[in-house]
Scaffold this motif. Structure first.
Motif: not given
Lengths: 504, 488
Positions: A145-171
């Motif tokens: 089958r082939i179906h259509m759908e929408e992609d999700a955003g990205k969760s960024i767990h990289d400590e270097g970016i988030a600065g701590s154990d936080a998760t950043l979200v890019d939509l």
């Protein structure tokens, strides 16, 4: 190709693989919102209240995405359904703002298609002839089958970016239109998977459905793998490798997973249905979660959207717009333009290259000569300039004119070739350029006769060889004359003058 | 003039004659709203400064002869589940704490473009889940007729604001009766148009396939005027119907000649219906006949399944629609959570009230693997049967007449302990949402001093007939002129 010990025909087990391939569609805006689809944008900049799932927003279907999706379905011989339904796939994750993904479930856009792949005998493990020769074979991989759908955003767990154990979200990626192409478990090796994905990628690019750039996440796949004892009909328990986005990782991950499953089965163990992750550093697969822990997605038809209806006429209109695909084009280049199989295969690697070749061939009139120019000189210059063929400034008309200058003896192949990097970068009129740069071929008989006389005087032993019947020597002498004229002498005039002097 | 209890028509006359300015009307309106907050509590938020600014602009337009529409300068309240740019929207929930919308709902935008003045956001059951406006994070709204009773719900704030004479009109939303039932309890006119008639863009979703925005007013004529402004196709809502919106009042002939009204047997034989309520409705039917209408008995055999079907579908959709309130991007987020799962759990446990949580759990259950076919799919099949009941009934009549609610306004706490009894008060209204047909509730008398509501249901896209019947009734009777505190 890596060592395929685990998949060799001698192995006790047969590898059974099915793929779920996610492909970003080449649309200007997202599947259900007016936000633009951009790659490499600042995080959370190509978003809209709909992508953010603000209270009160509603999805509106992007009809261009539907058209591209249908094109993908038709190019893979699927049956496109006149009515399909968008459904909600419910699960909680920070990069999924609505708490559900709009996808298709019970009534997908298309079902039952196929893709034909070409595999080397050595890789298939099945078509080795008695003499041990490897013969390429064609294999049809069925699509479920082939179906259509929408992609999700990205969760960024990289400590270097988030600065701590936080998760950043890019939509930014959230809501980008996708088709999911689901294959039957018809693939039998990492090499077949590779061939399948390369064929699929070429097809998606030819039809302009997607740029299908794996590095940008425009083509990703989930690989379902199971093993069974050779000759058995029942499939083994399968595991799923998620979100692989390079050919190398896909092949390595399959190798690693086959090895893992083989080891378990050899020890009399049982494969558990699970989702796995591939660790490229350790070249091993790891269980992320077992099937029984997996989510119940609670699919149901999305009440915010009406059924997607596409008329038979509309489907036919899209079918007529599907361009010739690589395989057909390759055959046609051989039959229509008299190209060798090698040249035709090379020229149909991408649609941009084949289009460039064909436009030049039409403008010039001698396809074989054009093929040589494109494959050798233009490709060389393009590479030197670090460009892709669809980004060069050189037009097919300009290239045809340049080759014609050579054909007419107005410049030499060497001079023309030297001009190509500049033309590839900036374009320009070859006639004017040849004149400005003083690259006109020297046909002045005085200059040529003088150079010929000098070369004959400097190479008595080669002249002697020629007179003894070694006519090939004339090529060496020609080279010497060309050198003396800095490659500007018209080769035909040189050959003529040399022959005249030598045959006196 | 005092603008309390004035109709849109009366306010417009005052404006046209220069007896009042928009600023005066809006100031009056806000003063009344503020003064009644302690007793009635119809509003969650008032837009005092913004509304006065808008009113000044409306006066300036009027002075330069650029009146935008018949609603220009008319104050209107909106239910707090419709967004307006720059304003908070709470849905009467803690979970939307601090949320300010960057965009405006289509229905609200159409009111703004018509020049109507949005004076504030009305109270409601949290996320429109309830029939009493008791389930509001900000406390209940009280019925202007009797402060010990509920105004109905979930659009109780809007109904009470009109019933208390604060505003001449208000917007509400109706998923299973949330406009019609509070209109009945508060003695005002309330209409839910055909599903898809008014865009849902900017209406915070409860149950997407049932939700519909509509209006409250003192008269059928005023209600029609507001519906006309907010109705019409909107490309931002895929379920919005691309059909022209008629000028309803053109069909208000006063008489009902040529109109056939259907009386659904099942609705008059239902258990637990107050006999005095039925008597009021029967008296009104006599009035319709006097005005020229014919009446026929009709049957809606699947009526008894409507409530169960409605609660299965509404809760299933709600469980998914409310997933976005997760504490990640806006609204309340629990402060003392460790890790993602706990953050979700605590945020949603703290942010949603018990009724909302109950419905999310029920809805999640009916969509779960193994239960989907038995509940959700079955409910969809029954929904089709309910819809065809109406189709068949409308083969012999132009509109249906029913009570709006089995009883008059009930007291606070009467039904909060037993959610099922509360759900049953939607018995006459929920079917119209399942079928997507329009319905209007009008006051048709009083029982024990409390208003009784009569419901008129129309064919899909035919808001005209119910409104025309309602108008004819109001020309011949004076029930709509009585209001809380008025002398008989």
């Amino acid at each position: 190709m890596a060592d395929h010990a685990s998949q060799s025909p001698d192995s006790k087990y047969e590898v059974v693989i099915g793929l779920e391939t996610h492909v970003h569609l080449r649309t200007a805006s997202k599947l259900f919102s007016p936000a633009p689809v951009l790659y490499g944008e600042e995080p959370n900049h190509s978003v809209h209240p709909v992508c953010l799932a603000l209270p009160g927003v509603l999805p509106v279907l992007n009809r261009h995405a539907v058209e591209l999706a249908i094109r993908a379905c038709l190019a893979t011989h699927c049956t496109v359904h006149e009515r399909s339904i968008f459904a909600r796939k419910n699960y909680f994750y920070p990069d999924l703002p609505k708490g559900y993904q709009i996808s298709q479930f019970e009534e997908p856009l298309a079902t039952k298609g196929w893709i034909e792949i070409v595999i080397d005998g050595a890789d298939s493990g099945e078509s080795v002839s008695e003499k041990g020769d490897v013969e390429p074979t064609n294999k049809r991989i069925r699509l479920t089958r082939i179906h259509m759908e929408e992609d999700a955003g990205k969760s960024i767990h990289d400590e270097g970016i988030a600065g701590s154990d936080a998760t950043l979200v890019d939509l930014n990626r959230c809501g980008v239109p996708l088709v999911e192409i689901v294959s039957e478990p018809d693939l039998r090796s990492a090499a077949e998977v590779s061939a399948y994905l390369r064929t699929l990628r070429s097809l998606l690019r030819y039809t302009e459905v997607s740029h299908a750039d794996m590095e940008l996440g425009q083509l990703r796949c989930d690989v379902n793998i199971s093993l069974r004892i050779r000759g058995e009909q029942e499939y083994g328990t399968r595991t799923e490798l998620k979100n692989l986005n390079s050919f190398r990782f896909i092949e390595e991950a399959i190798e690693a997973e086959v090895k893992r499953q083989t080891a378990i089965l050899d020890e009399g163990g049982e494969i558990l249905q699970a989702t796995l992750r591939y660790d490229p550093e350790r070249r091993e697969t790891f269980v992320m979660r077992l099937k029984e822990d997996s989510d119940d997605y609670r699919y149901f038809p999305d009440p915010d959207l009406i059924p997607l209806v596409v008329s038979a006429q509309e489907i036919e209109r899209i079918r007529r717009q599907i361009p010739e695909l690589a395989e057909q084009k390759c055959e046609r280049f051989q039959s229509e333009h008299g190209l060798s199989e090698y040249a035709a295969t090379q020229l149909t690697q991408t649609r941009a290259l084949s289009d460039f070749f064909e436009a030049t061939a039409v403008a010039h009139g001698q396809p074989k000569s054009v093929a040589n120019w494109v494959l050798r000189d233009v490709m060389q210059a393009t590479k030197e300039c670090d460009l892709e063929i669809d980004a060069i400034a050189l037009t097919p008309e300009q290239l045809a004119n340049l080759i014609r200058l050579v054909d007419d003896g107005k410049t030499t192949a060497k001079s023309a070739s030297a001009l190509l990097p500049e033309l590839v970068r900036l374009g320009g009129d070859p006639v004017a350029l040849v004149r400005e740069r003083g690259l006109e071929a020297v046909s002045d008989t005085g200059v040529i006769d003088q150079a010929v006389a000098d070369v004959i005087a400097e190479n008595p032993e080669n002249v002697e060889k020629y007179h003894q019947g070694d006519e090939k020597v004339i090529n060496f002498l020609m080279g010497q004359v060309m050198k003396k004229t800095q490659g500007k002498a018209n080769p035909a005039s040189v050959r003529e003058a040399l022959a005249r002097v030598l045959d006196q | 003039m005092s603008t309390a209890f004035a109709t849109i028509d009366e306010l417009r006359t005052a404006l046209d004659s220069g007896k009042s300015s928009v600023v005066e009307i809006v100031t009056d309106c806000i003063e009344r709203a503020e003064a009644s907050q302690d007793s009635i509590h119809a509003f969650i938020g008032l837009r005092a400064a913004g509304a006065i600014d808008d009113a000044k602009r409306a006066d300036a337009r009027r002075a330069s002869g650029e009146v935008l529409s018949p609603l220009d300068g008319i104050p209107v309240a909106i239910k707090d589940n419709m967004v307006q740019a720059g304003e908070p929207t709470t849905c009467a929930s803690r979970i939307l704490e601090g949320f300010v919308s960057p965009y405006t709902a289509t229905a609200v935008e159409r009111l703004e473009r018509a020049g109507a003045i949005i004076i504030g956001r009305t109270n409601m059951d949290e996320f429109a889940m309830g029939s009493s406006t008791e389930h509001s994070h900000f406390g209940p709204t009280r019925n202007p007729w009797d402060l010990t009773r509920t105004p109905g719900g979930s659009s109780g704030g809007s109904a009470a604001a009109v019933a208390a004479g604060i505003v001449p009109a208000a917007l509400g939303s109706d998923t299973g009766g949330s406009i019609r039932q509070p209109a009945a309890f508060c003695g005002v006119v309330g209409m839910k148009p055909t599903y898809g008639r008014v865009s849902r863009w900017g209406l915070v979703a409860f149950a997407s396939s049932l939700d519909q925005i509509g209006a409250f007013a003192r008269t059928a004529r005023d209600c029609a005027e507001v519906i006309e402004v907010i109705a019409g196709h909107d490309h931002r809502d895929s379920t919005s119907i691309p059909a022209p919106v008629p000028h309803y009042a053109e069909s208000f002939h006063g008489d009902l000649n040529g109109v056939t009204l259907g009386i659904p047997t099942e609705y008059f034989e239902a258990e637990g219906v107050d006999s005095d309520v039925l008597e009021s409705v029967r008296a009104a039917i006599g009035q319709f006949e006097k005005a020229g209408a014919k009446t026929v008995e009709v049957s809606l055999p699947h009526t008894r399944y409507a409530i169960a079907t409605y609660y299965l579908i509404a809760n299933a959709e709600a469980s998914s629609n409310l997933a976005r309130f997760d504490g990640v991007r806006y609204g309340h987020r629990s402060r003392d959570a460790n890790g993602l799962t706990q953050m979700y759990r605590k945020t949603r446990s703290e942010g949603f009230g018990t009724e909302v949580q109950r419905r999310i759990v029920l809805g999640t259950y009916v969509l779960s693997a193994g239960y989907y076919d038995a509940y959700y799919r079955k409910a969809q099949q029954v929904r089709t049967l309910v819809r065809s009941d109406f189709e068949r009934a409308f083969e012999t009549c132009d509109a249906l007449v029913t009570p709006t609610s089995p009883e008059v306004a009930f007291a606070f706490g009467d039904k909060t302990d037993d959610p099922l009894t509360m759900y049953l008060s939607d018995i006459y209204t929920a079917s119209a949402n399942l079928a997507g047909i329009p319905g209007v509730s009008i006051p048709c008398g009083r029982v024990g001093g409390l208003p009784v509501g009569l419901q008129l249901l129309g064919k899909p896209l035919d808001e005209t007939t119910p409104l025309r019947v309602a108008d004819a009734y109001q020309r011949a009777t004076d029930h709509h002129l009585h209001h809380a505190g008025s002398s008989e």
